[in-house]
Write a protein that holds these residues in place. Structure first.
Motif, PDB file in Angstrom:
ATOM      1  N   HIS A 182      -0.409   9.356  11.050  1.00 36.03           N
ATOM      2  CA  HIS A 182       0.834   8.590  10.945  1.00 36.03           C
ATOM      3  C   HIS A 182       1.959   9.459  10.383  1.00 36.03           C
ATOM      4  N   SER A 183       3.195   9.096  10.772  1.00 33.24           N
ATOM      5  CA  SER A 183       4.349   9.875  10.330  1.00 33.24           C
ATOM      6  C   SER A 183       5.484   8.968   9.887  1.00 33.24           C
ATOM      7  N   PHE A 184       6.428   9.568   9.206  1.00 37.38           N
ATOM      8  CA  PHE A 184       7.652   8.864   8.832  1.00 37.38           C
ATOM      9  C   PHE A 184       8.570   8.810  10.046  1.00 37.38           C
ATOM     10  N   GLY A 202      11.735   6.919   9.972  1.00 33.40           N
ATOM     11  CA  GLY A 202      12.948   6.211   9.580  1.00 33.40           C
ATOM     12  C   GLY A 202      14.198   7.089   9.556  1.00 33.40           C
ATOM     13  N   ASN A 203      15.279   6.504   9.065  1.00 28.48           N
ATOM     14  CA  ASN A 203      16.554   7.217   8.973  1.00 28.48           C
ATOM     15  C   ASN A 203      16.793   7.684   7.532  1.00 28.48           C
ATOM     16  N   ASP A 204      18.016   8.179   7.289  1.00 25.55           N
ATOM     17  CA  ASP A 204      18.380   8.682   5.963  1.00 25.55           C
ATOM     18  C   ASP A 204      18.137   7.659   4.855  1.00 25.55           C
ATOM     19  N   HIS A 212      14.544   7.153   4.240  1.00 19.51           N
ATOM     20  CA  HIS A 212      14.004   8.329   3.556  1.00 19.51           C
ATOM     21  C   HIS A 212      14.312   8.279   2.054  1.00 19.51           C
ATOM     22  N   LEU A 230      11.931   5.900   0.606  1.00 22.92           N
ATOM     23  CA  LEU A 230      10.609   6.540   0.571  1.00 22.92           C
ATOM     24  C   LEU A 230      10.491   7.463  -0.638  1.00 22.92           C
ATOM     25  N   MET A 231      11.521   8.269  -0.864  1.00 15.67           N
ATOM     26  CA  MET A 231      11.470   9.220  -1.972  1.00 15.67           C
ATOM     27  C   MET A 231      11.448   8.503  -3.329  1.00 15.67           C
ATOM     28  N   TRP A 279       3.474   5.008  -0.980  1.00 12.45           N
ATOM     29  CA  TRP A 279       4.566   5.293  -0.028  1.00 12.45           C
ATOM     30  C   TRP A 279       4.052   5.325   1.418  1.00 12.45           C
ATOM     31  N   THR A 280       2.767   5.063   1.604  1.00 14.75           N
ATOM     32  CA  THR A 280       2.200   5.274   2.943  1.00 14.75           C
ATOM     33  C   THR A 280       2.313   4.036   3.835  1.00 14.75           C
ATOM     34  N   GLN A 284       4.548   4.342   6.896  1.00 17.66           N
ATOM     35  CA  GLN A 284       4.237   5.373   7.896  1.00 17.66           C
ATOM     36  C   GLN A 284       3.874   4.689   9.219  1.00 17.66           C
ATOM     37  N   ALA A 290       2.111   4.978  13.125  1.00 18.56           N
ATOM     38  CA  ALA A 290       1.120   5.752  13.877  1.00 18.56           C
ATOM     39  C   ALA A 290       1.811   6.655  14.896  1.00 18.56           C
TER      40      ALA A 290
END
Lengths: 303, 303
Positions: free
Chosen positions: B84-86, B88-90, B93, B96-97, B106-107, B110, B112
């Motif tokens: 799985h990956s991120f 999303g947009n700014d 993000h 997420l941070m 934070w997962t 994510q 698939a």
């Protein structure tokens, strides 16, 4: 000499060197393709042999906690790959199977495991290195090699989602690690020139994510933290970074408590060799049949 | 001769053969550990050389669609790893941070990707094999090797989450593939006896998931679809399956439209070699220093 993208893909697939796997950026490899990679990897070993690096090998994943510590999600969240699994009971499994059979998205109930795909071969090294205690006065040098994952599906064979990276990693004082990196820029150039590849070394910038990433790009360029050895491969695209020379300053030293013999935070640097990219640069430049490559290229690879 | 689990872990870590990575089932490997694996892999090559298998290599992931076609989620959903990956947009993000910095999970956001970790070295082969069109009358034989992922965190070093598997895979008529499997049971026994490992070959059953899985276990045992070559390694646990001999009947033939020259669905079988498990069996049986192993074991590995 560059090749046109469609012709390159067709050439690689028709010759059986690469085998499509149904998704951009994942390919099977033929014995011939692998033999070029094995030979290049051995050339890297010969080029660096005198340094007597400590050989360590890591699997293609690292722990989620270590991954968080690397700070990768701040810079490249779009490239990282977390690994998720089914964590339900019999009933949840029955529901999952119904979703799969209905050809609907069954991945939303997957739960993150404790492991994350390795984004660069050196990432799993820093944790164990910090755990060893202070470096010796001469610092340390490692030889690592790993399959790496980056989520960037692309038609360009030079941009795979899973690929192999060999690296030498130096830890020590700023002078020690910068000297290592400078020496490898020269070695790397000579090594790649022996393969008769047209090349250029330039300051590079990574694809840092988003608005905040733009500042990181500027910083990376201004401080010349990353050089790349570039070979033109695909027509009409930027040349392909086959080797990279990275100075991390004290980034990993701070995150993983890697200390010099005097107790100060160590600096690190690495030189990375993109195995697939070098193979593809050779195939694009010298043709799809290694038996017909120039004698001097062959003898550099198979001495 | 088996070793006690805690003593084994301590022996492997203290000698530096394996390096802890902060999560059970992921370990770094020393040069010595790797040299044993390379030697064993070469022994497998020599043992099977006369068959002239076609060498293919695949990355440690396959496409989600191909993975679905294998039916793995029906049998072993708990072991599979989707990547799985991120996405999303700014703004996403930034959120997420903040989640990462707060040390929260934070997962969950994510998404698939189109790729799934390889659960067994032969899985990526069947799609391309079916796509090649009908087999020749003599069938086909392949040599594959891959890092494989199984989500089964364990303290036992013999049960890693990421490990390497070499395989020979045969496709053809039921007679052709069963003959291949029977021949390899004998070859495998002789090969492992040359390493002076105590062993036993037995009908095996896979850890099929849940209630429905119990029927699959019974079926697998009754039809003797899987044999394993077992070596006692860890005290008080079941012996370790180092090699496995699998008859898939027409399972992959049907799923991936692999056909014989006469147009009928092909059967397949494979023999798998667990590289890490063989290395660990050798270390447990003969000690942590390969220089001190019995001469005949050394000459079988390093002729």
């Amino acid at each position: 000499m560059t090749v046109q993208l469609e012709a390159f893909r067709k050439g690689l697939f028709d010759s059986g060197l690469l085998i499509p796997m149904g998704v951009d950026g994942l390919y099977g490899r033929s014995e011939t393709f692998e033999s070029i990679g094995t030979a290049f990897d051995a050339l890297v070993s010969r080029t660096g042999a005198a340094d007597k690096a400590e050989v360590l090998r890591f699997p293609p994943a690292l722990s989620k906690q270590v991954f968080e510590t690397t700070g990768y999600m701040a810079s490249f969240p779009q490239l990282a790959g977390t690994i998720h699994s089914f964590a339900g009971n019999d009933k949840a499994h029955a529901a999952l199977m119904r979703t799969i059979e209905a050809k609907e998205d069954w991945t939303t109930t997957q739960k993150a495991t404790q492991v994350v795909a390795v984004p660069a071969a050196c990432y799993p090294l820093y944790g164990p290195l910090g755990a060893r205690g202070p470096l010796k006065p001469e610092g340390a040098l490692f030889d690592v090699f790993s399959w790496c994952f980056r989520h960037e599906p692309s038609l360009e064979p030079t941009r795979m989602q899973f690929f192999r990276m060999r690296e030498f990693v130096r830890a020590g004082s700023p002078e020690q690690v910068q000297q290592f990196r400078e020496a490898w820029v020269e070695r790397g150039k000579k090594m790649m020139e022996s393969l008769q590849l047209p090349l250029n070394v330039d300051v590079a910038n990574d694809p840092f994510f988003g608005r905040a990433g733009r500042m990181l790009v500027t910083n990376q360029r201004e401080q010349a933290l990353k050089f790349e050895l570039l070979v033109p491969v695909i027509e009409g695209t930027s040349p392909t970074a086959c080797l990279s020379f990275n100075y991390h300053q004290d980034k990993f030293g701070l995150s993983f408590k890697i200390r010099k013999s005097d107790g100060e935070t160590a600096h690190t640097a690495c030189v990375g060799f993109g195995i697939e990219r070098v193979i593809l640069a050779l195939l694009a430049t010298h043709g799809y049949d290694p038996q017909k490559w120039p004698d001097r290229v062959r003898s550099a690879l198979w001495p």
